[in-house]
Enzyme design. Structure first.
Site, PDB file in Angstrom:
ATOM      1  N   LYS A 116       0.787  -1.234   0.000  1.00 31.80           N
ATOM      2  CA  LYS A 116       0.000   0.000   0.000  1.00 31.80           C
ATOM      3  C   LYS A 116       0.814   1.275   0.000  1.00 31.80           C
ATOM      4  O   LYS A 116       0.334   2.346   0.375  1.00 31.80           O
ATOM      5  CB  LYS A 116      -1.019   0.050   1.178  1.00 31.80           C
ATOM      6  CG  LYS A 116      -1.817  -1.174   1.454  1.00 31.80           C
ATOM      7  CD  LYS A 116      -2.129  -2.013   0.269  1.00 31.80           C
ATOM      8  CE  LYS A 116      -3.042  -1.364  -0.737  1.00 31.80           C
ATOM      9  NZ  LYS A 116      -3.072  -2.208  -1.984  1.00 31.80           N
ATOM     10  N   TRP A 132       1.832   1.927  -8.764  1.00 27.20           N
ATOM     11  CA  TRP A 132       2.259   3.133  -9.478  1.00 27.20           C
ATOM     12  C   TRP A 132       3.717   2.991  -9.928  1.00 27.20           C
ATOM     13  O   TRP A 132       4.059   3.196 -11.100  1.00 27.20           O
ATOM     14  CB  TRP A 132       2.083   4.335  -8.543  1.00 27.20           C
ATOM     15  CG  TRP A 132       2.266   5.680  -9.167  1.00 27.20           C
ATOM     16  CD1 TRP A 132       2.290   5.977 -10.499  1.00 27.20           C
ATOM     17  CD2 TRP A 132       2.416   6.921  -8.457  1.00 27.20           C
ATOM     18  NE1 TRP A 132       2.454   7.342 -10.664  1.00 27.20           N
ATOM     19  CE2 TRP A 132       2.531   7.934  -9.441  1.00 27.20           C
ATOM     20  CE3 TRP A 132       2.464   7.278  -7.108  1.00 27.20           C
ATOM     21  CZ2 TRP A 132       2.690   9.280  -9.091  1.00 27.20           C
ATOM     22  CZ3 TRP A 132       2.617   8.609  -6.772  1.00 27.20           C
ATOM     23  CH2 TRP A 132       2.732   9.598  -7.755  1.00 27.20           C
ATOM     24  N   SER A 177      -5.046   2.986   3.657  1.00 27.74           N
ATOM     25  CA  SER A 177      -5.070   2.299   2.371  1.00 27.74           C
ATOM     26  C   SER A 177      -5.169   0.782   2.575  1.00 27.74           C
ATOM     27  O   SER A 177      -5.931   0.082   1.895  1.00 27.74           O
ATOM     28  CB  SER A 177      -3.808   2.651   1.579  1.00 27.74           C
ATOM     29  OG  SER A 177      -3.855   2.087   0.296  1.00 27.74           O
ATOM     30  N   GLY A 205      -5.541   7.637  -3.918  1.00 31.81           N
ATOM     31  CA  GLY A 205      -4.188   8.106  -4.181  1.00 31.81           C
ATOM     32  C   GLY A 205      -3.906   9.489  -3.619  1.00 31.81           C
ATOM     33  O   GLY A 205      -3.180  10.268  -4.236  1.00 31.81           O
ATOM     34  N   HIS A 219       7.772  -7.578  -1.857  1.00 31.32           N
ATOM     35  CA  HIS A 219       7.445  -6.956  -0.562  1.00 31.32           C
ATOM     36  C   HIS A 219       8.357  -7.518   0.542  1.00 31.32           C
ATOM     37  O   HIS A 219       8.180  -7.222   1.711  1.00 31.32           O
ATOM     38  CB  HIS A 219       5.999  -7.267  -0.155  1.00 31.32           C
ATOM     39  CG  HIS A 219       4.948  -6.532  -0.939  1.00 31.32           C
ATOM     40  ND1 HIS A 219       5.057  -5.202  -1.291  1.00 31.32           N
ATOM     41  CD2 HIS A 219       3.724  -6.928  -1.392  1.00 31.32           C
ATOM     42  CE1 HIS A 219       3.957  -4.832  -1.947  1.00 31.32           C
ATOM     43  NE2 HIS A 219       3.147  -5.861  -2.026  1.00 31.32           N
TER      44      HIS A 219
HETATM   45  P1  A3P Z   1      -5.032   4.770  -1.493  1.00 28.34           P
HETATM   46  O1  A3P Z   1      -5.681   3.568  -0.906  1.00 28.34           O
HETATM   47  O2  A3P Z   1      -4.578   5.751  -0.457  1.00 28.34           O
HETATM   48  O3  A3P Z   1      -5.849   5.420  -2.548  1.00 28.34           O
HETATM   49  P2  A3P Z   1       0.017  -0.426  -3.609  1.00 28.34           P
HETATM   50  O4  A3P Z   1       0.081  -0.253  -5.083  1.00 28.34           O
HETATM   51  O5  A3P Z   1       1.355  -0.432  -2.951  1.00 28.34           O
HETATM   52  O6  A3P Z   1      -0.869  -1.537  -3.222  1.00 28.34           O
HETATM   53  O7  A3P Z   1      -0.635   0.931  -3.045  1.00 28.34           O
HETATM   54  C1  A3P Z   1      -1.978   1.261  -3.325  1.00 28.34           C
HETATM   55  C2  A3P Z   1      -2.147   2.746  -3.106  1.00 28.34           C
HETATM   56  O8  A3P Z   1      -1.555   3.468  -4.191  1.00 28.34           O
HETATM   57  C3  A3P Z   1      -3.622   3.152  -3.086  1.00 28.34           C
HETATM   58  O9  A3P Z   1      -3.683   4.290  -2.224  1.00 28.34           O
HETATM   59  C4  A3P Z   1      -3.861   3.508  -4.541  1.00 28.34           C
HETATM   60  O10 A3P Z   1      -4.973   4.336  -4.760  1.00 28.34           O
HETATM   61  C5  A3P Z   1      -2.558   4.214  -4.886  1.00 28.34           C
HETATM   62  N1  A3P Z   1      -2.263   4.176  -6.323  1.00 28.34           N
HETATM   63  C6  A3P Z   1      -2.450   3.153  -7.188  1.00 28.34           C
HETATM   64  N2  A3P Z   1      -2.084   3.491  -8.423  1.00 28.34           N
HETATM   65  C7  A3P Z   1      -1.644   4.772  -8.357  1.00 28.34           C
HETATM   66  C8  A3P Z   1      -1.146   5.692  -9.329  1.00 28.34           C
HETATM   67  N3  A3P Z   1      -1.038   5.358 -10.606  1.00 28.34           N
HETATM   68  N4  A3P Z   1      -0.789   6.912  -8.895  1.00 28.34           N
HETATM   69  C9  A3P Z   1      -0.900   7.254  -7.597  1.00 28.34           C
HETATM   70  N5  A3P Z   1      -1.370   6.449  -6.641  1.00 28.34           N
HETATM   71  C10 A3P Z   1      -1.742   5.209  -7.014  1.00 28.34           C
END
Ligand code: A3P
Length: 312
Positions: free
Chosen positions: A48, A53, A152, A278, A121
């Site tokens: 998270k 991204w 998140s 995000g 991870h």
């Molecule tokens: P939120 O739950 O705060 O919205 P991971 O990819 O490590 O699982 O993390 C997920 C978090 O990154 C989520 O945060 C998600 O919305 C956000 N996220 C996913 N894709 C993204 C992107 N392209 N740009 C920015 N944030 C992104």
């Protein structure tokens, strides 16, 4: 363990980290058998923290000559794989898709084109020695402030049918986080492991923050490209390649693609749970002042004089 959260989550303590129990055999096989190559590029994160991204961004940096517009480049009318393939399949993870008990997802490390781009991870201390002592592999780690990670993770848990229970309240989740009994936790061990490695081996380990990536996307993308040995040329910058990549990998763009809306990471695990808001600071909408106080105190104590801090 101080709580029973580990039972609900299906996690097992191994080398001071709470690994998903079903992945532990993969982790052990990876530790034992992985043969690094100096060109390997490894993306690491606590869950998270911006994994999805950064996977899209790194994939784009490495493959930009094929898929992004540049005046000097005539191959860029290929369809960008990010439009049709989810990032978690473009950039597979050691513990999920290799040495894997998910047969449908198995990739072959030996036949992956060089440089191999793989995610994980797994905490720094549990990476095989072959990576962190003997190879020139480059590791890019993304971290995120713990309050947003909690929020998140909690949302993710509620949408995740496999390990995490739908019954969880945010109170329970904060408690698990603070006790460290959370998937790939404790969080502070995870971030500190990579933080210290980035200080000791700056050529090999780059430590990023989600918040910086949001605030100065252009600067951070250039820094990442340079770190992996593929800096943007002046021509590419003039042609707006950096901006094209950031646009393609933006949350709004990726979240609304059919493949990301309806695709599955693994059977029954919907890819859409990786895309939410995000936002930096969304914790304010979900955590009470006393929860925030508790997390802050723990983080301040654990990060102590490491030089690492998060704006909370
Ligand atoms: P939120 O739950 O705060 O919205 P991971 O990819 O490590 O699982 O993390 C997920 C978090 O990154 C989520 O945060 C998600 O919305 C956000 N996220 C996913 N894709 C993204 C992107 N392209 N740009 C920015 N944030 C992104």
């Amino acid at each position: 363990p101080k709580s029973d959260g580990w039972k609900k989550q299906g996690i097992t303590l191994y080398q001071n980290c709470w690994f998903p129990s079903n992945l532990l055999p993969n982790v052990i096989a990876f530790q034992k058998n992985f043969k690094p190559k100096d060109e390997d590029i490894i993306m690491a994160s606590f869950p998270k923290s911006g994994t999805t991204w950064l996977k899209s961004l790194l994939f784009s940096i490495l493959n930009r000559h094929k898929y992004y517009y540049n005046n000097n480049n005539h191959n860029n009318d290929n369809e960008n794989p990010l439009l049709t393939t989810i990032s978690h399949h473009l950039v597979p993870a050691f513990e999920f898709q290799f040495y894997s008990n998910y047969p449908e997802n198995v990739h072959d490390l030996d036949t992956m084109p060089s440089p191999r781009l793989v995610a994980t991870h797994i905490p720094y201390a549990s990476l095989p020695d072959s990576i962190n002592k003997f190879s020139k592999s480059r590791i890019i780690y993304i971290s995120r402030n713990p309050l947003d990670v909690i929020v998140s993770f909690w949302h993710f848990a509620n949408g995740h049918p496999e390990r995490l229970s739908r019954e969880w309240t945010v109170e329970y989740f904060v408690d698990m986080f603070c006790k460290g009994d959370i998937t790939f936790g404790p969080y502070w061990e995870h971030v500190l492991g990579y933080w210290k490695a980035s200080l000791a081996r700056p050529e090999n380990v780059l430590f990023l923050k989600y918040e910086d990536l949001k605030k100065d996307s252009v600067g951070q993308l250039k820094k990442i490209a340079k770190f992996v040995g593929l800096p943007f040329s002046q021509e590419e910058e003039n042609d707006g390649v950096v901006e094209q990549i950031l646009e393609m990998c933006s949350l709004s763009k990726l979240k609304n693609l059919d493949v990301n809306k309806y695709g599955e990471v693994r059977p029954n695990i919907h890819n859409k749970i990786f895309f939410r808001k995000g936002q930096v600071g969304d914790w304010i909408n979900h955590l009470t002042p006393s929860m925030v106080e508790r997390v802050k105190n723990i983080i301040i104590e654990k990060l102590n004089d490491s030089g690492l801090s998060f704006k909370l």
